[in-house]
Design a protein around this motif. Structure first.
Motif, PDB file in Angstrom:
ATOM      1  N   GLN A   1       0.842  -1.188   0.000  1.00 24.38           N
ATOM      2  CA  GLN A   1       0.000   0.000   0.000  1.00 24.38           C
ATOM      3  C   GLN A   1       0.881   1.243   0.000  1.00 24.38           C
ATOM      4  O   GLN A   1       1.795   1.356   0.817  1.00 24.38           O
ATOM      5  CB  GLN A   1      -0.895   0.017   1.232  1.00 24.38           C
ATOM      6  CG  GLN A   1      -1.708   1.294   1.365  1.00 24.38           C
ATOM      7  CD  GLN A   1      -2.488   1.332   2.650  1.00 24.38           C
ATOM      8  OE1 GLN A   1      -3.303   0.468   2.899  1.00 24.38           O
ATOM      9  NE2 GLN A   1      -2.239   2.340   3.473  1.00 24.38           N
TER      10      GLN A   1
ATOM     11  N   GLU B   1      -0.699   4.553  -0.274  1.00 28.08           N
ATOM     12  CA  GLU B   1      -1.515   5.487   0.493  1.00 28.08           C
ATOM     13  C   GLU B   1      -2.954   4.996   0.463  1.00 28.08           C
ATOM     14  O   GLU B   1      -3.302   4.121  -0.316  1.00 28.08           O
ATOM     15  CB  GLU B   1      -1.407   6.918  -0.039  1.00 28.08           C
ATOM     16  CG  GLU B   1      -1.890   7.105  -1.455  1.00 28.08           C
ATOM     17  CD  GLU B   1      -1.739   8.546  -1.912  1.00 28.08           C
ATOM     18  OE1 GLU B   1      -2.667   9.342  -1.677  1.00 28.08           O
ATOM     19  OE2 GLU B   1      -0.700   8.858  -2.494  1.00 28.08           O
ATOM     20  N   ALA B   2      -3.772   5.578   1.344  1.00 32.41           N
ATOM     21  CA  ALA B   2      -5.170   5.165   1.424  1.00 32.41           C
ATOM     22  C   ALA B   2      -6.047   6.346   1.805  1.00 32.41           C
ATOM     23  O   ALA B   2      -5.621   7.239   2.541  1.00 32.41           O
ATOM     24  CB  ALA B   2      -5.347   4.049   2.442  1.00 32.41           C
TER      25      ALA B   2
ATOM     26  N   LEU C   1      -1.762  -9.047  -0.339  1.00 34.94           N
ATOM     27  CA  LEU C   1      -1.733  -7.958   0.633  1.00 34.94           C
ATOM     28  C   LEU C   1      -3.088  -7.915   1.322  1.00 34.94           C
ATOM     29  O   LEU C   1      -4.124  -7.953   0.650  1.00 34.94           O
ATOM     30  CB  LEU C   1      -1.469  -6.632  -0.078  1.00 34.94           C
ATOM     31  CG  LEU C   1      -1.567  -5.373   0.776  1.00 34.94           C
ATOM     32  CD1 LEU C   1      -0.428  -5.343   1.805  1.00 34.94           C
ATOM     33  CD2 LEU C   1      -1.537  -4.136  -0.106  1.00 34.94           C
TER      34      LEU C   1
ATOM     35  N   TRP D   1      -7.516   2.762  -2.218  1.00 27.95           N
ATOM     36  CA  TRP D   1      -6.208   2.278  -1.766  1.00 27.95           C
ATOM     37  C   TRP D   1      -5.278   2.339  -2.961  1.00 27.95           C
ATOM     38  O   TRP D   1      -5.528   1.707  -3.983  1.00 27.95           O
ATOM     39  CB  TRP D   1      -6.295   0.846  -1.243  1.00 27.95           C
ATOM     40  CG  TRP D   1      -7.031   0.742   0.046  1.00 27.95           C
ATOM     41  CD1 TRP D   1      -6.526   0.954   1.298  1.00 27.95           C
ATOM     42  CD2 TRP D   1      -8.408   0.402   0.216  1.00 27.95           C
ATOM     43  NE1 TRP D   1      -7.516   0.768   2.236  1.00 27.95           N
ATOM     44  CE2 TRP D   1      -8.686   0.429   1.608  1.00 27.95           C
ATOM     45  CE3 TRP D   1      -9.450   0.080  -0.658  1.00 27.95           C
ATOM     46  CZ2 TRP D   1      -9.929   0.154   2.130  1.00 27.95           C
ATOM     47  CZ3 TRP D   1     -10.696  -0.195  -0.141  1.00 27.95           C
ATOM     48  CH2 TRP D   1     -10.921  -0.158   1.243  1.00 27.95           C
ATOM     49  N   GLN D   2      -4.211   3.111  -2.830  1.00 26.18           N
ATOM     50  CA  GLN D   2      -3.219   3.204  -3.894  1.00 26.18           C
ATOM     51  C   GLN D   2      -2.143   2.174  -3.597  1.00 26.18           C
ATOM     52  O   GLN D   2      -1.438   2.276  -2.593  1.00 26.18           O
ATOM     53  CB  GLN D   2      -2.622   4.611  -3.947  1.00 26.18           C
ATOM     54  CG  GLN D   2      -1.723   4.845  -5.130  1.00 26.18           C
ATOM     55  CD  GLN D   2      -2.483   4.832  -6.452  1.00 26.18           C
ATOM     56  OE1 GLN D   2      -3.589   5.305  -6.557  1.00 26.18           O
ATOM     57  NE2 GLN D   2      -1.871   4.256  -7.465  1.00 26.18           N
ATOM     58  N   LEU D   3      -2.039   1.161  -4.456  1.00 24.91           N
ATOM     59  CA  LEU D   3      -1.043   0.107  -4.292  1.00 24.91           C
ATOM     60  C   LEU D   3       0.122   0.380  -5.239  1.00 24.91           C
ATOM     61  O   LEU D   3       0.065   1.282  -6.066  1.00 24.91           O
ATOM     62  CB  LEU D   3      -1.671  -1.257  -4.551  1.00 24.91           C
ATOM     63  CG  LEU D   3      -2.942  -1.557  -3.736  1.00 24.91           C
ATOM     64  CD1 LEU D   3      -3.466  -2.955  -4.056  1.00 24.91           C
ATOM     65  CD2 LEU D   3      -2.720  -1.385  -2.258  1.00 24.91           C
ATOM     66  N   ASN D   4       1.153  -0.408  -5.137  1.00 21.09           N
ATOM     67  CA  ASN D   4       2.329  -0.188  -5.976  1.00 21.09           C
ATOM     68  C   ASN D   4       2.256  -0.873  -7.331  1.00 21.09           C
ATOM     69  O   ASN D   4       3.117  -0.642  -8.178  1.00 21.09           O
ATOM     70  CB  ASN D   4       3.609  -0.617  -5.247  1.00 21.09           C
ATOM     71  CG  ASN D   4       3.634  -2.087  -4.931  1.00 21.09           C
ATOM     72  OD1 ASN D   4       2.594  -2.732  -4.807  1.00 21.09           O
ATOM     73  ND2 ASN D   4       4.822  -2.639  -4.773  1.00 21.09           N
TER      74      ASN D   4
ATOM     75  N   TRP E   1      -8.777  -7.949  -6.418  1.00 21.05           N
ATOM     76  CA  TRP E   1      -9.043  -7.692  -5.011  1.00 21.05           C
ATOM     77  C   TRP E   1     -10.448  -8.119  -4.597  1.00 21.05           C
ATOM     78  O   TRP E   1     -11.341  -8.267  -5.433  1.00 21.05           O
ATOM     79  CB  TRP E   1      -8.829  -6.210  -4.682  1.00 21.05           C
ATOM     80  CG  TRP E   1      -9.613  -5.272  -5.560  1.00 21.05           C
ATOM     81  CD1 TRP E   1      -9.173  -4.688  -6.714  1.00 21.05           C
ATOM     82  CD2 TRP E   1     -10.957  -4.849  -5.388  1.00 21.05           C
ATOM     83  NE1 TRP E   1     -10.167  -3.917  -7.270  1.00 21.05           N
ATOM     84  CE2 TRP E   1     -11.272  -3.994  -6.464  1.00 21.05           C
ATOM     85  CE3 TRP E   1     -11.941  -5.108  -4.439  1.00 21.05           C
ATOM     86  CZ2 TRP E   1     -12.524  -3.394  -6.609  1.00 21.05           C
ATOM     87  CZ3 TRP E   1     -13.185  -4.508  -4.570  1.00 21.05           C
ATOM     88  CH2 TRP E   1     -13.461  -3.666  -5.648  1.00 21.05           C
TER      89      TRP E   1
ATOM     90  N   LEU F   1      -5.359  -5.724   4.160  1.00 26.01           N
ATOM     91  CA  LEU F   1      -5.524  -4.520   4.951  1.00 26.01           C
ATOM     92  C   LEU F   1      -6.893  -4.587   5.617  1.00 26.01           C
ATOM     93  O   LEU F   1      -7.818  -5.194   5.066  1.00 26.01           O
ATOM     94  CB  LEU F   1      -5.470  -3.270   4.050  1.00 26.01           C
ATOM     95  CG  LEU F   1      -4.225  -3.122   3.178  1.00 26.01           C
ATOM     96  CD1 LEU F   1      -4.420  -2.022   2.143  1.00 26.01           C
ATOM     97  CD2 LEU F   1      -3.026  -2.822   4.052  1.00 26.01           C
TER      98      LEU F   1
END
Length: 190
Positions: free
Chosen positions: A94, A96-97, A181, A115-118, A123, A183
């Motif tokens: 992650q 940012e969120a 991942l 959710w900004q992932l890399n 999901w 969260l």
């Protein structure tokens, strides 16, 4: 056509586990792999003699800072080649969120966390009531790195909801590299 002078070479780019730089004298794209703790430099590819740089700081090649393949211009008509770096990519993470807790949600104003992932993922977002029972599951697939579900406050069966909820996001990397991942968080409606 002469290659540009070394002084005009774009800045090196750091990625996860390696550094990529261009030697403008030899027209080589050099990769310094340090993901194992010991640096080893090798020539990744020989770039064309004609300069494809049309502006910006790096118009001949590009690298994702989280690893993976490298793209470079390989011809006079803007052809792009992709070459693997040979360095393992980063696990899904992650960046940012924005998962604020709304006071009210509904069909006209759903809960829309981001959710900004890399990297891109598939999901599933589950929402469980205060008893721990999963009342809604949302699924999707991102082509970019952002996960953007929308929950209108209804259950899987279409009923209305209210009260305390626990959400759990599980994302699977679309490139198949690394573990899922997970969260989680809480929110209260109404």
């Amino acid at each position: 056509m002469r290659p540009p002078s070394p002084a005009t070479a774009p800045p090196p780019r750091c990625a996860d586990g390696f550094l990529l730089r261009e030697n403008r004298t030899t027209r080589e794209l050099l990769l310094s792999d340090f993901h194992t703790g010991t640096a080893a430099t090798r020539t990744l590819v020989k770039l064309p003699a004609t300069d494809q740089n049309t502006g910006g700081s790096n118009g001949r090649w590009a690298v994702d800072r989280f690893g993976g393949p490298i793209a470079y211009l390989n011809g006079t008509y803007g052809e792009v080649s992709i070459v693997p770096s040979g360095v393992p990519t980063s696990p899904l993470a992650q960046m940012e969120a924005q998962a604020h807790s709304p006071s009210v949600i509904g069909r006209s104003f759903p809960w829309t966390p981001v959710w900004q992932l890399n990297k891109p993922s598939t999901w599933a977002l589950t929402l469980a009531n205060s008893s721990g029972k999963i009342v809604r599951t949302l699924t999707g697939s991102s082509t970019g790195a952002a996960v953007r579900p929308a929950w209108d406050g209804t259950t899987d069966s279409g009923g209305a909801t209210g009260g305390a909820y626990t959400w759990k996001l599980t994302a699977h990397p679309r490139d198949g590299q690394g573990p899922d991942l997970t969260l989680s968080g809480t929110m209260t409606l109404g």
